[in-house]
Write an enzyme that holds these catalytic residues in place. Structure first.
Site, short mmCIF file in Angstrom:
data_model
loop_
_atom_site.label_atom_id
_atom_site.label_comp_id
_atom_site.label_asym_id
_atom_site.label_seq_id
_atom_site.Cartn_x
_atom_site.Cartn_y
_atom_site.Cartn_z
N SER A 231 17.19 72.31 41.01
CA SER A 231 15.95 72.49 40.11
C SER A 231 16.25 71.75 38.80
CB SER A 231 15.45 73.76 39.70
OG SER A 231 16.36 74.49 38.91
N ASP A 232 15.21 71.25 38.20
CA ASP A 232 15.41 70.86 36.90
C ASP A 232 15.48 72.08 35.96
OD1 ASP A 232 15.56 69.48 34.43
OD2 ASP A 232 13.58 68.18 34.85
N TRP A 233 16.07 71.99 34.83
CA TRP A 233 16.37 73.21 34.06
C TRP A 233 15.30 73.96 33.59
CZ3 TRP A 233 20.33 70.96 36.25
CH2 TRP A 233 21.40 71.12 35.94
N GLY A 234 15.17 75.21 34.24
CA GLY A 234 14.22 76.19 33.85
C GLY A 234 12.98 75.69 34.53
N GLY A 235 13.03 74.97 35.71
CA GLY A 235 12.06 74.38 36.42
C GLY A 235 11.59 75.33 37.79
#
Length: 804
Positions: A231-235
């Site tokens: 995942s993208d960071w916080g995604g």
């Protein structure tokens, strides 16, 4: 389904241990299991240089990195059109990753340049998926040659920064496949990337991290991808849904909150444990591939050698856009005035997560002596962040009046092109344009050296004789530009994106950015040159354009079923490199298409008087189109025109051939999609776009009557039922205005990026467990008008979270 590689090891794990591997250990590391010999991987930003932050990996934010080579950004590298050099730069990035014990390098970025105002365009290669994919695959091969994993991103259709974590991209299936996925396909199949990062946005109603269509059916099913999905960071939105769809690793850490959700889902029968085992297997494969780094002794890379390769890439990426009266290269007997703040403090990279702390930084003013260019003096001329100064302008004009040639350094500043924000316009800052016009009045022999990571408008171009675009050339970019100006290097870069005359000509201008719920890609296939060529719209500089200090002649085009060949001669007086481009035009009008599309290219060095025979093969992408009726790639039988040239608008050779097709049914009726068949896709109405989509359009505006939820952004607090929510919104707006007012634009941008456009769930996902989702529930109660109840819950959950 293929047998798992690490089935025996997975059997030794408890359910809780498996779940723990599915999210980060902290902000930059994956989880480890010491008892089973599973170590933590370190993941670091690195599209154009390693950004392993100097502070601990448990510290979130955009902290300064350990010194590393700052190579030219992807937007710059794309102008080189040089796959071999791209692979070499990738190899050097891999070496530096090994030196810094970085296991996964988060790059390259592969999103298309749908609109020139996207704030992160400097981090993406091109408006063309074929060119972007080929260069990305080269980077991936180079990086992974040292046992480091590349991580291509952001999968997919992330083409704006505003509300990036919650926007729903509405795009038709054919455009998705042909434009927004093709570059990723090439990186997966040819580069064999070991990891891939999903984007923040929704895609046709479903977050990409939870989207089975792209993660299962296309990525793993059609492309045969065997790597890990991160995942993208916080995604991460719904962790269990993401796991089911194909996400293997959620970053960063959330202090075990989603691990517990996974365990509970398995225990309650919501999630089949075999799915969890598959995700663990994918992640273990990445861990053990990069585990070779643990066996390598720590070493220091050759700083000077890496600096030189950065300079080589910058030199090949510089684009000569105008050279009236052969003002360039500059002769040694010319008196040169250097004007522009960017000459003193170069703009050499973008801002945000990819910002590199360079090992060396060349300074333009310090490099003039070795260039052979005789400067009489330097004047800043303008203030970097847009403020006007009559005094600086007057001083610059006085200097310019006494020179034979004026080198005017202009461009976009760091706060204008940055992650988290889209640009407000395509213009240069007004104070720079004012300076150019004032200098022109006293000296018309102006050469502009431009620095920016994306296309700009140039209504002033008639007032300059020379225009050299260095894009964002990395730490050696300043010296590289001087070597081109002096003639030590013959410019060979060509634009990887089109420069329109004005922003209103951009086909997505009326639908960018998606400001509330959706971003509608109504232009479909027609982005960049695909639109301008098909609709007959004049442009400032076409895709693939770039001048040289010599001339090249194309001749004798020959075609067979496997590809083309032709002769390329250097008929000028200087040695140089030419980028020959092959486009294909389908002569049939049964299926709407762009007039022509790039399907091959080759960069070649040729000495004066030399002739080289160039071959460009066809491949499985050359003639295909995506058919929405058969849900597959097809070839339309018919005549095709093969076009070879120096740019998309400078076609030198043409020939026709017949290609057999796959006998697929025609997927469209012309009467339903008249604008698309005419290529005039800039102003598509609701009904025609719905015909293309094959479904009704989703709501594009916020429902202001409902309570705010996890996926609503802080910006929506302007509509909150609770006074506290609306007050919070106006405080944020005021702080942003005030910081811009006093010149602290980077801090103002950070507020927009990390607060204003952040969805409520992101507060928990981006804080490493400091804020739980239960605490977010309390915040939502407050903004939705239940102040005391929300405050009590927030306090109660904070105490519970603090006691863990």
């Amino acid at each position: 389904m293929a047998r798992m590689k690490y089935e025996e090891l997975i059997r030794k794990m408890t359910l809780e241990e498996k779940a723990s591997l599915m999210s980060g250990k902290d902000f930059w590391q994956s989880q480890n299991l010491e008892r089973l010999g599973i170590f933590s991987m370190f993941l670091a930003d690195g599209p154009h240089g390693i950004r392993r932050q100097a502070v601990g990996s448990d510290q979130m934010g955009l902290n300064a990195g350990i010194p590393a080579t700052c190579y030219p950004t992807e937007a710059t590298v794309a102008n080189s059109w040089n796959e071999d050099l791209g692979e070499r730069v990738g190899s050097y990035l891999g070496l530096e990753a090994v030196a810094q014990k970085v296991h996964v390098l988060l790059g390259p970025g592969l999103n298309m340049k749908r609109n020139p105002l996207c704030g992160r365009n400097f981090e993406y290669f091109s408006e063309d998926p074929y060119l972007a994919g080929k260069l990305a695959a080269a980077y991936v091969r180079g990086i992974q040659s040292h046992g480091v994993s590349a991580c291509v991103k952001h999968f997919c259709a992330k083409n704006q920064e505003e509300r990036a974590m919650s926007i729903d991209v509405v795009v038709d299936e054919r455009a998705l496949r042909e434009i927004y996925l093709t570059a990723f396909e090439i990186a997966v199949k040819e580069g064999r990337t070991r990891s891939l990062m999903t984007s923040y946005n929704k895609l046709n109603g479903t977050y990409t991290n939870e989207n089975k269509h792209i993660l299962q059916e296309i990525l793993r099913g059609e492309w045969g991808y065997e790597g890990a999905v991160i995942s993208d960071w916080g995604g991460s939105n719904d962790r269990v849904a993401g796991l089911e769809a194909g996400n293997d690793l959620e970053m960063p850490s959330n202090d075990g909150e989603t691990d517990r959700e996974i365990v509970l889902a398995v225990q309650n029968g919501v999630l089949d444990e075999s799915i969890l085992d598959r995700r663990v297997d994918n992640l273990l494969d990445l861990i053990f591939f990069t585990g070779k780094l643990e066996d390598k002794s720590r070493f220091n890379f050759d700083v000077e050698k890496h600096h030189r390769i950065s300079q080589k890439m910058a030199e090949e990426s510089i684009v000569l856009l105008k050279n009236e009266d052969a003002i360039l290269p500059i002769r040694y007997d010319k008196k040169v005035a250097v004007i522009g703040e960017f000459a003193k403090t170069a703009r050499y990279q973008g801002s945000g997560s990819s910002r590199v702390n360079p090992t060396i930084l060349d300074n333009t003013l310090e490099c003039f002596d070795e260039s052979g260019i005789r400067i009489i003096d330097y004047a800043p001329g303008y203030k970097r962040y847009g403020r006007k100064s009559g005094k600086l302008k007057r001083e610059a004009c006085e200097l310019a009046a006494g020179a034979d040639i004026v080198l005017l350094y202009l461009g976009l500043d760091e706060a204008t092109e940055t992650q988290g924000l889209d640009r407000e316009s395509m213009s240069l800052p007004a104070n720079q344009i004012d300076l150019l016009e004032a200098v022109y009045e006293v000296n018309s022999s102006i050469v502009v050296c431009l620095s920016s990571g994306s296309a700009i408008e140039m209504p002033w171009i008639g007032k300059v004789k020379g225009l050299l675009h260095g894009y964002l050339g990395g730490q050696a970019g300043a010296r590289a530009i001087l070597r081109v100006l002096s003639g030590d290097v013959n410019p060979s870069g060509k634009l990887a994106e089109t420069y329109p005359l004005k922003y209103e000509d951009v086909p997505s201008a009326g639908n960018f950015p998606g400001r509330e719920v959706t971003a509608e890609y109504r232009e479909s296939l027609f982005i960049g040159y695909r639109y301008y060529d098909t609709a007959g719209i004049a442009v400032l500089f076409p895709f693939g354009y770039g001048l040289s200090y010599t001339e090249f002649e194309y001749s004798d085009l020959r075609i067979n079923d496997n590809g083309i060949s032709f002769d390329l001669a250097n008929v000028g007086k200087a040695a140089g490199m030419e980028i020959a481009q092959m486009y294909i035009h389908c002569c049939s009008d049964a299926i709407f298409r762009p007039y022509k599309e790039l399907k091959g290219f080759k960069k070649v060095f040729i000495n004066p008087g030399e002739v080289k025979n160039i071959t460009i093969p066809f491949d499985d992408i050359s003639f295909r189109y995506f058919n929405t009726l058969t849900n597959g790639w097809e070839i339309e039988e018919g005549d095709y025109e093969i076009l070879v040239g120096a740019s998309s608008a400078d076609i030198r050779l043409k020939a026709s051939m017949h290609r057999k097709g796959t006998d697929a049914p025609v997927p469209y009726r012309k009467e339903d999609l008249p604008s698309y068949f005419e290529g005039k896709a800039a102003h598509i109405g609701d009904e025609e776009f719905e015909q293309l989509l094959g479904r009704p359009l989703p709501p594009s505006n916020w429902d202001r009557k409902r309570d705010l939820g996890y996926n609503d952004t802080i910006s929506q607090c302007r509509y909150a039922r609770g006074v506290a929510g609306r007050l919070t919104y106006w405080i944020i707006v005021f702080l942003h205005w005030y910081l811009k007012r006093i010149g602290r634009r980077n801090e103002a941008n950070l507020i927009m990026m990390s607060v204003y456009h952040m969805p409520f769930r992101g507060i928990a996902r981006m804080t490493g467990g400091s804020v739980s989702m239960a605490m977010v529930d309390g915040m939502l109660l407050i903004v939705n008008g239940r102040f005391f109840r929300g405050l009590f819950k927030l306090w109660k959950e904070w105490r519970t979270n603090s006691s863990k």
